[in-house]
Design an enzyme around this catalytic site. Structure first.
Site, PDB file in Angstrom:
ATOM      1  N   LYS A  41       1.144  -1.095  -0.416  1.00 21.27           N
ATOM      2  CA  LYS A  41      -0.048   0.301  -0.035  1.00 21.27           C
ATOM      3  C   LYS A  41       0.690   1.121  -0.362  1.00 21.27           C
ATOM      4  O   LYS A  41       1.957   1.272   0.643  1.00 21.27           O
ATOM      5  CB  LYS A  41      -1.033  -0.043   1.379  1.00 21.27           C
ATOM      6  N   SER A  54      -9.715   1.379   2.958  1.00 22.68           N
ATOM      7  CA  SER A  54      -8.432   2.394   1.746  1.00 22.68           C
ATOM      8  C   SER A  54      -7.562   1.159   1.518  1.00 22.68           C
ATOM      9  O   SER A  54      -6.953   1.867   0.629  1.00 22.68           O
ATOM     10  CB  SER A  54      -7.856   3.384   2.710  1.00 22.68           C
ATOM     11  N   SER A 111      -9.580  -0.304   7.061  1.00 26.86           N
ATOM     12  CA  SER A 111      -8.864  -0.429   6.037  1.00 26.86           C
ATOM     13  C   SER A 111      -8.320  -1.640   5.003  1.00 26.86           C
ATOM     14  O   SER A 111      -8.072  -1.789   3.582  1.00 26.86           O
ATOM     15  CB  SER A 111      -8.196   0.775   6.129  1.00 26.86           C
TER      16      SER A 111
END
Ligand SMILES: [Zn+2]
Lengths: 441, 482
Positions: A28, A103, A127
């Protein structure tokens, strides 16, 4: 690719670096990678290349893994759909008209589509788990402190935790074992020995006490999601688990408490992006004006909303009513969980109240968006581990995730139950947009 | 200011001289090239995290213990939020409601008037970087551009907050000086005010003598010398009295002391004052200082200035010398060692606080850069009390010893400074002078003491200054039959 060549060479030479040797991993894009842009999907970090590796990146490299890329996220990890990215949204490989969740939506989509075998995400309020659920993969948030946060660009420091996003529970174990463990650079990192998490993957659930969280399996949960969860509970009972219902009354206040604590911390964490030292700078007549313009230009609307909310919650005269009260709720939720774990070994619920929703559907309604994390937020507030395992699809063919939660540092128990859920679900559906056989491992 | 009473409290910042910074491994150095002692942590790069420096915690515990504070077994760090270009994270890691040390005191003495000043708290924080404004005289307004040096960013900073117990500019200055002496004695900081490693903020108000309520206070920030501290407070007291006597209220505000103007000027009003939005630093865990750590710190404390002054008083050292010694631990240690090696208290007191201090100051040297040893002072002292060396010559000998020319005996011999102690040699010199100046000697016999000095001078001249003048005058008197 250089990393891959190095891994090939290491294999050829017979060197053993670790279980992830040569494995393609996606990170990420809120984890610092030396000499590789790290943007947090924000304009304010456009072109920023960190001079150092996050501890997780360093440990992956040391373990022989190949970092194949950085994945999209909601800006600064604030969002549940990966639509709030300065570089454009990520779509769900199961249906590109829907969101992948967020996210860590980029990592979830990459693993689901097979562009990376495994990925790391970060989980502040769900997330990792919520996008894993929406993309039909395994996503796990470890106990707070188990994985070093050094080099993870902070959203809410007391809630953030890095964890694995994989196709299987066994892969999640292997990835977590590679990155977990004490880091002298993170003062909040867990100092004890990290046990082997995968010892009990075959142990089954016979005799285990599984508590179903009342508050997370009632109102507001989609009926098809609830149906899949209930059917899994039946399977678990059949497999010998002792299923009971457990009420955690304080979790009702988890969402509002989270939306005060996380913004409060983020208002300080994001203060450093001011144009003085790195990233975007929009010039101004004075230093103050330069800072203000840089931040106005560099941050997207959701980030601005949370920074403002957090600033307000910490302000003199409002602190007690907002931030202080949220901290008290957090304590109550912790107590609820502690009490529950006196009677059960693990707690379960759906991971997300719905399956993947349409792109744009909740973009204009922050509260509806925030509700996406209602089932996952409590584990962040308690610091306990949680995992989402895919158990089926809804009528639209979109994946449904099952959440298992365990007490702090009981990862072994968590994976044991998750592995049984995985076996019972025998989830074999593949997304429409999955890439070929490359990753059929 | 008759009819008025000033109330002053002081916040003192002390930079600790630890090997590394408060939350990272960068070295703490003064005067390095800008931005050369930095890393992701002290630059506030995204993702970097703080790890507390145990040496700094030890340092603040020493200060807190020396100030007789309670030590909190558990204390926590908070974030203090404000935007400033030299603050890389735009928050400072500091302490808020649970400081590591609290409720202490320090005794000060102004011209024999002793008072106890309460210490509210002593807490730990990190220093900021330094802005350098280019153009327009270095002030931020009108500067063409500004540069920031982050070498100082993250240096451990201890804040010592006093109770509003100070009542005069003189007391405030002495309080600052005593803190400086204490911190220096502890060896945790060089407390050089001119380099900013110790600086003061003063909170000042005035009230009618006898009033119980405090008046509205102003804060004078960033005062960086003891002289400025005294002057700034004196000026501010006078200004506030002037305001009140003209019937106006004092406005709560932050003011800036200008040494050039000799006055304080408005920095910002209370309305503009910051809301720091303190909250618990989530990147750190609570600090634990258990009883055994506290005990270790207490046992390892050196003798503090007040105790030293009291001990010297007992030794018969005069107040002034005792004060100088208590302010300079290394020199005082030399003095102590010399006295235990047998040196005369009064003589060595004069030498170390006089010749030695002047010598160090003139050459900008530290004590350990000189060749003097405690035994040297004992030897020198024995030479003087034994009459082999005059007090004046002793100072010259000491200079040679400091320069590394040898022991006092060697230096005195080499420079031909030893006095004649042989009674016969002095006697014959006296006899010769009496013969040469019979008139004068006759006057002395008649009881005219005025000529004694003249005769002694003649003997000294005849002996090349090597006779002991006391011995000579005694001899002359006895010959005159006095
Ligand atoms: Zn540093």
């Amino acid at each position: 690719m250089r990393g891959a060549e190095a891994a090939d060479a290491a294999f050829a030479a017979g060197e053993v670096q670790g279980p992830l040797q040569g494995i393609p991993v996606a990170l990420k894009d809120n984890m610092c990678t030396r000499g590789m842009p790290t943007t947090c999907s924000s304009k304010i970090l456009d072109g920023y290349e960190p001079p150092y590796d996050a501890t997780v990146a360093a440990r992956l490299r040391a373990g022989g893994a190949v970092i194949v890329g950085k994945t999209n996220l909601d800006e600064f990890a604030m969002g549940s759909s990966t639509e709030n990215s300065a570089y454009g949204p990520t779509f769900n490989p199961w249906d590109p008209a829907t969101v992948p969740g967020g996210s860590s939506g980029g990592s979830a989509a990459a693993v689901a589509a097979g562009t990376a075998l495994v990925a790391l995400g970060s989980d502040t309020g769900g997330s990792i788990r919520q996008p894993a659920s929406l993309c039909g993969i395994v996503g796990m948030k470890p106990t707070y402190g188990l994985v070093s946060r050094y080099g993870l660009i902070a959203f809410a420091s007391s809630l953030d935790q890095i964890g694995p996003m994989t196709r299987t529970v066994a892969d999640a174990v292997a990835l977590l074992e590679t990155v977990a463990g004490f880091d002298p650079l993170d003062a909040t990192s867990y100092r004890g020995e990290v046990p082997s998490f995968g010892r009990s993957l075959e142990a089954g659930v016979a005799g285990l006490r599984i508590g179903v969280v009342t508050e997370l399996t009632s109102e507001g949960i989609d009926s098809q999601v609830l149906g899949a969860v209930t059917s899994m509970l039946d399977d678990l009972a059949e497999a010998g688990a002792d299923i009971s219902e457990v009420s955690l009354p304080s979790t009702t206040y988890g969402l509002p408490a989270y939306y005060l604590i996380a913004p409060a911390e983020c208002s300080a964490n994001l203060a450093r992006f001011d144009g003085v030292r790195y990233g975007l700078r929009v010039e101004g007549e004075t230093t103050e004006e330069m800072m203000a313009r840089t931040r106005a230009e560099g941050f997207g609307p959701e980030v601005v909303r949370r920074v403002l909310l957090g600033t307000y919650a910490l302000s003199a005269g409002y602190y007690d009513a907002f931030y202080g009260r949220a901290l008290r709720v957090r304590t109550l939720i912790r107590r609820d969980f502690e009490r529950a774990y006196e009677d059960v070994d693990v707690l379960v619920s759906p991971t997300s109240p719905t399956t993947a929703f349409a792109v744009g559907e909740r973009a204009a309604d922050p509260l509806a968006m925030y509700y996406s994390d209602v089932c996952t937020i409590p584990s962040n507030l308690t610091g306990d581990p949680g995992i989402s395992v895919p158990i089926g699809v809804d009528d639209a063919g979109l994946p449904i995730g099952f959440q298992v939660m365990a007490p702090a540092l009981e990862e072994e128990r968590l994976f044991r139950v998750a592995a049984e859920v995985e076996r019972l679900a025998a989830f074999s559906a593949r997304p429409a947009l999955a890439t070929s056989e490359v990753v059929a491992s | 200011m008759s009819g008025w009473e000033a109330v002053v409290g002081i916040e003192t910042h002390v930079e600790l001289q630890t090997a590394s910074k408060m939350f990272c491994g960068c070295p703490v150095v003064f005067g390095a090239e800008p931005n050369t002692t930095t890393c992701p942590v002290c630059l506030g790069l995204p993702g970097a995290m703080p790890v507390p420096n145990e040496e700094a915690i030890e340092g603040i515990l020493r200060i807190g213990t020396a100030l007789d504070c309670e030590i909190a077994e558990h204390s926590v760090f908070h974030r203090k939020n404000y935007f400033y270009p030299d603050l890389p994270k735009n928050y400072q890691i500091s302490q808020y409601d649970v400081p590591i040390c609290h409720d202490g005191s320090v005794e000060i003495d102004v011209d024999g008037d002793a008072s106890v000043i309460g210490i509210t708290r002593v807490h730990m924080e990190e220093d900021t970087g330094k802005s350098i404004h280019v153009g327009e005289g270095g002030r931020i307004h009108g500067a063409e551009h500004s540069l920031v040096d982050f070498n100082r960013s993250g240096v451990p900073l201890v804040e010592i907050v006093s109770e509003p117990d100070l009542r005069s500019p003189e007391q405030a200055r002495e309080y600052g000086a005593e803190l400086q002496r204490i911190v220096r004695a502890l060896g945790v900081s060089d407390v050089r005010l001119e380099e900013g490693s110790m600086r003061f903020d003063a909170n000042i108000s005035v009230r009618r003598a006898g009033d119980v309520e405090y008046g509205t206070r102003t804060e004078v920030k960033n005062v960086n010398s003891l002289r400025s501290l005294q002057r700034a407070i004196a000026h501010e007291i006078e200004r506030q009295i002037g305001v009140l006597e003209s019937g106006e209220p004092v406005v709560q505000e932050t003011r800036h002391w200008s040494e050039d103007l000799g006055a304080t000027t408005l920095m910002r009003s209370k309305e503009e004052s910051e809301d720091y939005r303190y909250f618990l630093e989530p990147d750190l865990v609570p600090m634990r200082v258990d009883a055994s750590w506290q005990a270790r710190v207490r046992e390892a404390l050196p003798e503090l200035p007040a105790a030293r002054r009291a001990r010297y008083k007992g030794l018969g050292v005069d107040r002034r010398t005792a004060a100088v010694l208590a302010a300079a631990p290394d020199i005082a240690d030399l003095f102590d060692a010399a006295v235990s090696a047998g040196a005369d208290v009064r003589l060595s007191g004069i030498w170390v606080t006089g010749e030695l201090v002047a010598y160090l100051r003139a050459g900008d040297r530290a004590l350990d850069e000189t060749a003097v040893e405690p035994d040297h002072l004992a030897e020198l002292s024995a030479m003087v009390t034994g009459g082999r060396l005059s007090a004046t010559a002793a100072k010259e000998v000491l200079g040679g010893v400091l320069d590394g020319d040898g022991s006092p005996g060697e230096v005195a011999a080499a420079r031909d400074l030893l006095q004649i102690t042989d009674a016969g040699a002095i006697e014959s010199a006296v006899a010769a002078v009496i013969g040469e100046h019979a008139d004068a000697f006759a006057k002395l016999r008649e009881g005219d003491e005025k000529v004694l000095g003249f005769l002694v001078g003649q003997v000294m001249r005849a002996t090349g200054g090597k006779a002991d003048p006391r011995q000579v005058s005694e001899l002359l008197r006895s010959k005159a039959g006095g």
